[in-house]
Design a protein around this motif. Structure first.
Motif, mmCIF file in Angstrom:
data_model
loop_
_atom_site.group_PDB
_atom_site.id
_atom_site.type_symbol
_atom_site.label_atom_id
_atom_site.label_comp_id
_atom_site.label_asym_id
_atom_site.label_seq_id
_atom_site.Cartn_x
_atom_site.Cartn_y
_atom_site.Cartn_z
ATOM 1 N N HIS A 41 23.461 32.617 48.104
ATOM 2 C CA HIS A 41 23.005 31.302 48.561
ATOM 3 C C HIS A 41 22.829 30.414 47.334
ATOM 4 O O HIS A 41 22.840 30.893 46.209
ATOM 5 C CB HIS A 41 21.683 31.413 49.300
ATOM 6 C CG HIS A 41 21.793 32.073 50.641
ATOM 7 N ND1 HIS A 41 22.243 33.354 50.793
ATOM 8 C CD2 HIS A 41 21.525 31.608 51.880
ATOM 9 C CE1 HIS A 41 22.252 33.661 52.079
ATOM 10 N NE2 HIS A 41 21.820 32.622 52.762
ATOM 11 N N HIS A 118 14.124 34.542 52.376
ATOM 12 C CA HIS A 118 15.437 34.506 53.015
ATOM 13 C C HIS A 118 16.377 35.589 52.442
ATOM 14 O O HIS A 118 16.130 36.763 52.651
ATOM 15 C CB HIS A 118 16.019 33.093 52.916
ATOM 16 C CG HIS A 118 17.235 32.874 53.791
ATOM 17 N ND1 HIS A 118 17.204 32.979 55.148
ATOM 18 C CD2 HIS A 118 18.524 32.556 53.467
ATOM 19 C CE1 HIS A 118 18.416 32.747 55.645
ATOM 20 N NE2 HIS A 118 19.239 32.504 54.638
ATOM 21 N N GLU A 200 19.269 29.816 59.926
ATOM 22 C CA GLU A 200 19.820 31.107 60.325
ATOM 23 C C GLU A 200 18.688 32.001 60.825
ATOM 24 O O GLU A 200 17.716 32.212 60.103
ATOM 25 C CB GLU A 200 20.490 31.781 59.134
ATOM 26 C CG GLU A 200 21.718 31.050 58.649
ATOM 27 C CD GLU A 200 22.230 31.568 57.317
ATOM 28 O OE1 GLU A 200 23.354 31.215 56.965
ATOM 29 O OE2 GLU A 200 21.498 32.298 56.637
ATOM 30 N N TYR A 202 17.825 35.375 61.111
ATOM 31 C CA TYR A 202 18.200 36.741 60.719
ATOM 32 C C TYR A 202 17.760 37.711 61.806
ATOM 33 O O TYR A 202 16.623 37.673 62.277
ATOM 34 C CB TYR A 202 17.511 37.130 59.413
ATOM 35 C CG TYR A 202 18.193 36.685 58.138
ATOM 36 C CD1 TYR A 202 19.239 35.771 58.140
ATOM 37 C CD2 TYR A 202 17.781 37.210 56.919
ATOM 38 C CE1 TYR A 202 19.847 35.382 56.964
ATOM 39 C CE2 TYR A 202 18.385 36.830 55.725
ATOM 40 C CZ TYR A 202 19.415 35.915 55.755
ATOM 41 O OH TYR A 202 20.012 35.547 54.573
ATOM 42 N N HIS A 252 17.448 28.928 54.643
ATOM 43 C CA HIS A 252 18.810 29.141 54.137
ATOM 44 C C HIS A 252 19.148 28.202 52.984
ATOM 45 O O HIS A 252 19.813 28.594 52.027
ATOM 46 C CB HIS A 252 19.799 28.967 55.288
ATOM 47 C CG HIS A 252 21.228 28.996 54.861
ATOM 48 N ND1 HIS A 252 21.865 30.161 54.484
ATOM 49 C CD2 HIS A 252 22.149 28.000 54.728
ATOM 50 C CE1 HIS A 252 23.124 29.886 54.142
ATOM 51 N NE2 HIS A 252 23.311 28.583 54.284
HETATM 52 ZN ZN ZN Z 1 21.324 32.146 54.625
#
Ligand code: ZN
Length: 306
Positions: A41, A118, A200, A202, A252
């Motif tokens: 990322h 994250h 996102e 997860y 994210h």
């Molecule tokens: Zn991500």
């Protein structure tokens, strides 16, 4: 030369004499260290945002330890973990050297604080202690051998040991965060339900899942691609030795971190990981509603009402 040295000493003394300011007059400034340098990322974007959001509280002084780039020699990467009240992991990439891993384990066992941010839960699939610290993680070859998936069913945590890879997420979308532990200092006083900005979600993370307390979950809609139909843990804590870990799957990129729910829980959880307490009990007026996202564009603080 001598004069320059004297000037430097005077400068240090002057700075040492300046009292540190803090958000609360009784709170000491907490020393926080963000670790970054490799990530799947954009850590170059998110680290300055993490730093800014923490420093806005007046509670933290934030340093950054940036590792060498991928495949570069890593043996000299030795952040001084023990000097900090809390470490924020914004890293996933090459293994740290054995000495650094040991130093980090020692720091945590002795009562250190860790915030897993994250994609940091994608890191180090082969490092057992790190996987105990994060409780559950994703990708990097994680599967049923890594440990169970953790789901919230019928009002309690359920460990799902069925086969499958660890880590997936639907396309980015807004989703509702549901508080499951209203007593914990991090979530106390926050609305039970709030809408998180598009991010996102997860899902199906796997790991040892020991000593883990689920603070909040989000429902992963099975109608979406990669939707699991489960309430997935999104905010949780882990006890590791005498240390405290807070793990968030949210955040994210910089835009997702404009969510006021993300900001408030980041500011609270970092204090909790550092001290075991949360003095930031105020819930700001712009906190998201159960059905409505609330953002702070550019991560700017709202004007303080009197
Ligand atoms: Zn991500």
């Amino acid at each position: 030369m001598l004069r320059r040295q004297i000037a430097a000493v005077v400068l240090i003394l002057v700075f040492a004499a300046i009292p540190v300011s803090a958000g609360s007059s009784s709170a000491k400034t907490l020393k926080a260290l963000i670790v970054d340098g490799q990530n799947n990322h954009n850590w170059q974007e998110t680290t300055p945002v993490l730093k800014k959001l923490l420093e806005q509280t007046g509670l933290y002084k934030v340093d950054v330890a940036t590792s060498p780039a991928k495949k570069e020699p890593m043996e000299d990467f030795k952040p001084a973990f023990a000097r900090y009240d809390v470490v924020i992991c914004n890293y996933t990439g090459d293994e740290w050297p054995a000495k650094t891993r040991k130093a980090f384990e020692r720091y945590m066992k002795n009562g250190g604080g860790l915030v897993v941010f994250h994609a940091a839960d994608n890191a180090f699939p082969q490092w057992p202690a790190y996987n105990e610290m994060i409780a559950i993680g994703g990708w990097g070859g994680r599967n049923e051998k890594s440990g169970p998936m953790v789901r919230w069913r019928d009002g309690k945590v359920v460990y799902d040991t069925s086969d499958g890879k660890g880590g997936q997420h639907p396309p980015q979308h807004e989703f509702q965060v549901i508080t499951r532990d209203k007593q914990h200092p991090i979530t106390a006083g926050l609305p039970e339900k709030w809408m998180h900005a598009s991010d996102e979600l997860y899902s199906a993370l796997r790991g040892p899942a020991k000593n883990m307390t689920v603070l909040a979950t989000a429902y992963c809609d099975p109608d979406q691609k990669n939707g699991t139909g489960e309430h997935e843990p999104v905010l949780f804590t882990i006890d590791y030795g005498k240390g405290r870990v807070f793990h968030t799957v949210l955040g994210h990129a910089g835009a997702h971190m404009e969510c006021v729910g993300f900001i408030v829980t980041l500011q609270r959880r970092t204090e909790w990981a550092a001290t075991g307490r949360v003095t930031q009990k105020h819930v700001p007026a712009d906190f998201p509603k159960p059905d409505r996202v609330s953002r702070r564009p550019g991560h700017k603080e709202p004007k303080k009402s009197k």
